[in-house]
Design an enzyme around this catalytic site. Structure first.
Site, PDB file in Angstrom:
ATOM      1  N   LYS A 102      30.919  17.509 -74.441  1.00 37.78           N
ATOM      2  CA  LYS A 102      31.797  16.340 -74.399  1.00 37.78           C
ATOM      3  C   LYS A 102      30.982  15.070 -74.142  1.00 37.78           C
ATOM      4  O   LYS A 102      31.106  14.084 -74.842  1.00 37.78           O
ATOM      5  CB  LYS A 102      32.854  16.540 -73.309  1.00 37.78           C
ATOM      6  CG  LYS A 102      33.793  15.374 -73.152  1.00 37.78           C
ATOM      7  CD  LYS A 102      34.879  15.658 -72.125  1.00 37.78           C
ATOM      8  CE  LYS A 102      35.621  14.368 -71.803  1.00 37.78           C
ATOM      9  NZ  LYS A 102      36.683  14.533 -70.825  1.00 37.78           N
ATOM     10  N   GLY A 131      37.166  18.718 -70.237  1.00 39.58           N
ATOM     11  CA  GLY A 131      36.280  19.767 -70.762  1.00 39.58           C
ATOM     12  C   GLY A 131      36.943  21.140 -70.743  1.00 39.58           C
ATOM     13  O   GLY A 131      36.910  21.884 -71.725  1.00 39.58           O
ATOM     14  N   ARG A 132      37.578  21.473 -69.629  1.00 42.85           N
ATOM     15  CA  ARG A 132      38.171  22.820 -69.496  1.00 42.85           C
ATOM     16  C   ARG A 132      39.497  22.941 -70.234  1.00 42.85           C
ATOM     17  O   ARG A 132      40.122  23.991 -70.215  1.00 42.85           O
ATOM     18  CB  ARG A 132      38.314  23.179 -68.023  1.00 42.85           C
ATOM     19  CG  ARG A 132      39.063  22.150 -67.193  1.00 42.85           C
ATOM     20  CD  ARG A 132      38.842  22.357 -65.703  1.00 42.85           C
ATOM     21  NE  ARG A 132      39.447  21.313 -64.890  1.00 42.85           N
ATOM     22  CZ  ARG A 132      38.875  20.156 -64.586  1.00 42.85           C
ATOM     23  NH1 ARG A 132      37.660  19.890 -65.026  1.00 42.85           N
ATOM     24  NH2 ARG A 132      39.487  19.264 -63.829  1.00 42.85           N
ATOM     25  N   LYS A 171      24.217  18.777 -59.507  1.00 44.53           N
ATOM     26  CA  LYS A 171      23.500  18.362 -60.734  1.00 44.53           C
ATOM     27  C   LYS A 171      22.436  17.320 -60.390  1.00 44.53           C
ATOM     28  O   LYS A 171      21.311  17.374 -60.859  1.00 44.53           O
ATOM     29  CB  LYS A 171      24.480  17.700 -61.710  1.00 44.53           C
ATOM     30  CG  LYS A 171      25.401  18.611 -62.461  1.00 44.53           C
ATOM     31  CD  LYS A 171      26.156  17.749 -63.486  1.00 44.53           C
ATOM     32  CE  LYS A 171      27.372  18.431 -64.041  1.00 44.53           C
ATOM     33  NZ  LYS A 171      28.174  17.564 -64.898  1.00 44.53           N
TER      34      LYS A 171
HETATM   35  O1  F6P Z   1      29.742  20.313 -64.807  1.00 47.56           O
HETATM   36  C1  F6P Z   1      31.054  20.475 -65.104  1.00 47.56           C
HETATM   37  C2  F6P Z   1      31.380  20.001 -66.478  1.00 47.56           C
HETATM   38  O2  F6P Z   1      31.459  18.627 -66.501  1.00 47.56           O
HETATM   39  C3  F6P Z   1      32.649  20.635 -67.000  1.00 47.56           C
HETATM   40  O3  F6P Z   1      33.785  19.980 -66.584  1.00 47.56           O
HETATM   41  C4  F6P Z   1      32.431  20.617 -68.453  1.00 47.56           C
HETATM   42  O4  F6P Z   1      33.297  21.504 -69.121  1.00 47.56           O
HETATM   43  C5  F6P Z   1      30.985  21.042 -68.509  1.00 47.56           C
HETATM   44  O5  F6P Z   1      30.382  20.395 -67.411  1.00 47.56           O
HETATM   45  C6  F6P Z   1      30.258  20.710 -69.776  1.00 47.56           C
HETATM   46  O6  F6P Z   1      30.270  19.337 -70.025  1.00 47.56           O
HETATM   47  P1  F6P Z   1      29.910  18.749 -71.437  1.00 47.56           P
HETATM   48  O7  F6P Z   1      30.911  19.272 -72.414  1.00 47.56           O
HETATM   49  O8  F6P Z   1      30.003  17.270 -71.281  1.00 47.56           O
HETATM   50  O9  F6P Z   1      28.533  19.193 -71.792  1.00 47.56           O
END
Ligand code: F6P
Length: 571
Positions: free
Chosen positions: A211, A283-284, A528
């Site tokens: 995302k 994302g989820r 992170k």
């Molecule tokens: O670290 C959590 C998160 O932000 C989730 O909410 C998300 O699904 C995942 O990381 C991956 O994020 P991205 O799709 O931005 O790589």
């Protein structure tokens, strides 16, 4: 929309539920004996899902009070706020519109949010994903050597991985023959190394799904995949050692899915090979956006469309069905009942369907990243316990692992059992007496487990089997262990969409009762950031190492001692 969440613990319904809980002595044996209609009265339907709530610790009064709670926290208003695109993701100031991803083409009235025609945007991307999926499936999309794609590798993590992999596994019977999708998520180099080891680069297509397009794991794996592609194509003599040839290889073997198309271009992927989505898709909650491109390739646009239709059917149910018959509302409220009044810490999800083996893992992010919060959406502390731990494994494997604790442990573990009437593989055990249909044996276990959990086995029953007195207590099953049984005719794309939407909305309902923002995820940020800060210490920078706390320093020292002591081990 109210900016201040209602404190559920101050509502009359909460007080009444507290008293109701104190007065309740659960006795499912007695409740079923006294009320022959109980199973029927507490069974609901949503889409193709038959949902039996009767083995829960509930009476009509319980449901009545939970429904009052829903009313007193303003659930109906919040559902409408979400569906109409209000910025209910308060801490990120975003609309929450995963439900818009599955609105049928031409839905009326059109959904316009923040001045944007969301339906047109969604349909535009979907058309692009479908056209691409058809190209790959038909063999029209070819790699640099002119060969069609045999393997799609989705590189993503969290919501950019768990939904697609869960759905790919669930819908294996719908996957086009000759096409395989693999998934790389972990930054552990083992993941990418072992996933691509036996692949032919000429027939491999990578989808970089992120995302934000900033996620360390995904970008690292994407670079590793690109390096692997270039190296292996060059070794095979398929590309020259020039920038131009490498760029062409990326154009033919990499596509991306992201809300950040500028970052996609910076990685070297042609934006015309990128599929967008929007910040209002969490994302989820994104498996039915372009994040599902790998799945759309695997099962094809028709089946993907049926998946979306399944999601939409449950969205409509959430919006229009009165709460007393509204399955996601009732299941969300039941979860609140167990967490806040019975003190349940966890919730098991137990699919009796091997194809759903990744469903519990998928639900872990959906539920726990959504509701694992200690503050409410206005920044004030949560006033009661929030998100329970979701976990599970497919039956019957779980029966031989952790069901002991669900049956006889000291903690209450509400559990959802999920099963399909039709097996994907209708096998008969021809060499066994009676030639049993194996799916029937399988489902007998499903029925038996929920029965045993509800009704248990008394000391008298154990004694009547001739058990020695000293052993009797160990063989007693208390019963009154709550379960919900969900059944559907078969695991079709539509049914999968219905199941996922059901749990999305259960999660939402719980979050509303607790007054939390179920759509942000600030709790993942600190780790992170620290990982990036610690990386130099792990790479051997003495100053960075000295700056660490003693425990972290000791751990890094252990790592450095062992890794550096045997550099050959890396070869
Ligand atoms: O670290 C959590 C998160 O932000 C989730 O909410 C998300 O699904 C995942 O990381 C991956 O994020 P991205 O799709 O931005 O790589």
């Amino acid at each position: 929309m109210s900016r201040t969440p209602v404190d559920p613990t101050t509502t009359p319904a909460w007080q009444a539920l507290t008293a109701h809980h104190e007065a309740m002595t659960p006795d499912l044996r007695e409740w079923f004996a006294a009320d022959p209609q109980r199973a029927q009265r507490f069974t609901r339907t949503v889409g193709d899902l038959h949902v039996d709530l009767s083995k829960n610790l509930i009476s009509d009064e319980t449901l009545g009070l939970l429904l009052e709670l829903a009313e007193q926290v303003g659930l109906a208003e919040r559902i409408e706020a979400m569906l109409s695109g209000e910025h209910i993701n308060v801490t990120e100031d975003r609309a929450v519109l995963h439900t818009a991803l599955r609105r049928p083409a031409g839905a009326t009235p059109p959904l316009v949010v923040d001045g944007q025609d969301v339906d047109t945007d969604v349909q535009g991307v979907l058309d692009k994903v479908y056209a691409f999926a058809e190209q790959v499936r038909s063999g029209a999309w070819t790699g640099v050597t002119g060969k069609p794609v045999a393997t799609v590798v989705n590189i993503g993590i969290g919501g950019s991985d768990l939904g697609p992999v869960m759905a790919y596994e669930a819908l294996k019977p719908f996957v086009q023959e000759g096409l395989e999708v693999r998934f790389v998520s972990n930054i552990d180099p083992t993941d990418i190394a072992e996933t691509v080891a036996d692949l032919d680069p000429a027939t491999t297509l990578f989808i970089v799904a992120s995302k934000t397009f900033t996620t360390l794991e995904t970008l690292t794996n994407a670079r590793l995949a690109r390096a692997w592609l270039w190296r292996r194509l060059a070794e095979a003599g398929a590309i020259e050692d020039t920038d131009e040839a490498r760029a062409e290889a990326v154009a033919k073997h990499f596509v991306a899915v992201s809300t950040a198309l500028d970052k996609v271009a910076a990685f070297g992927i042609d934006p015309s090979n990128a599929f967008g989505f929007w910040d209002w898709v969490g994302g989820r909650y994104s498996m039915d956006s372009a994040i599902g491109t790998s799945l759309a390739i695997a099962i094809g646009p028709d089946a993907f469309g049926q998946l979306l239709a399944g999601f939409h059917a449950v969205d409509e149910h959430l919006r229009h069905v009165p709460f007393a018959r509204n399955v996601p509302v009732l299941m969300g409220l039941l979860n609140v009942w167990y967490v806040n009044f019975w003190g349940a810490h966890t919730h098991a999800v137990l699919p009796y369907d091997q194809h759903l083996h990744r469903f519990p893992a998928y639900l872990q992010q959906l539920t726990m990243e959504s509701n694992g919060k200690s503050v409410r959406w206005d920044g004030s502390p949560a006033t009661t316990q929030t998100g329970e731990v979701f976990w599970g494994e497919p039956g019957t494997n779980g029966q031989h692992a952790f069901y002991q604790l669900i049956h006889q442990g000291t903690r209450m573990i509400p559990a959802d059992f999920i099963a399909m009437a039709h097996p994907a593989h209708p096998l008969v055990d021809v060499d066994a007496p009676g030639r049993p249909d194996v799916h029937e044996l399988f489902l007998s276990n499903f029925f038996a487990q929920t029965k045993a959990l509800a009704f248990g086995k008394t000391a008298d029953e154990v004694r009547a089997e001739g058990t020695a007195a000293a052993i009797v207590p160990a063989r007693v099953f208390s019963g009154n262990r709550p379960t919900t049984s969900i059944m559907a005719p078969a695991l079709t794309p539509s049914v999968l969409g219905q199941l996922v939407a059901l749990y999305e909305h259960i999660t939402f309902v719980q979050g509303i009762v607790w007054g939390i923002d179920s759509f942000d995820q600030w709790g993942v940020e600190l780790g992170k950031k620290l990982a990036l800060e610690i990386a130099p210490a792990v790479a051997g920078d003495r100053d960075a190492l000295t700056a660490q706390d003693p425990s972290t320093r000791g751990l890094i020292d252990f790592y450095l001692t062992h890794r550096r002591a045997s550099p050959d081990a890396d070869d």
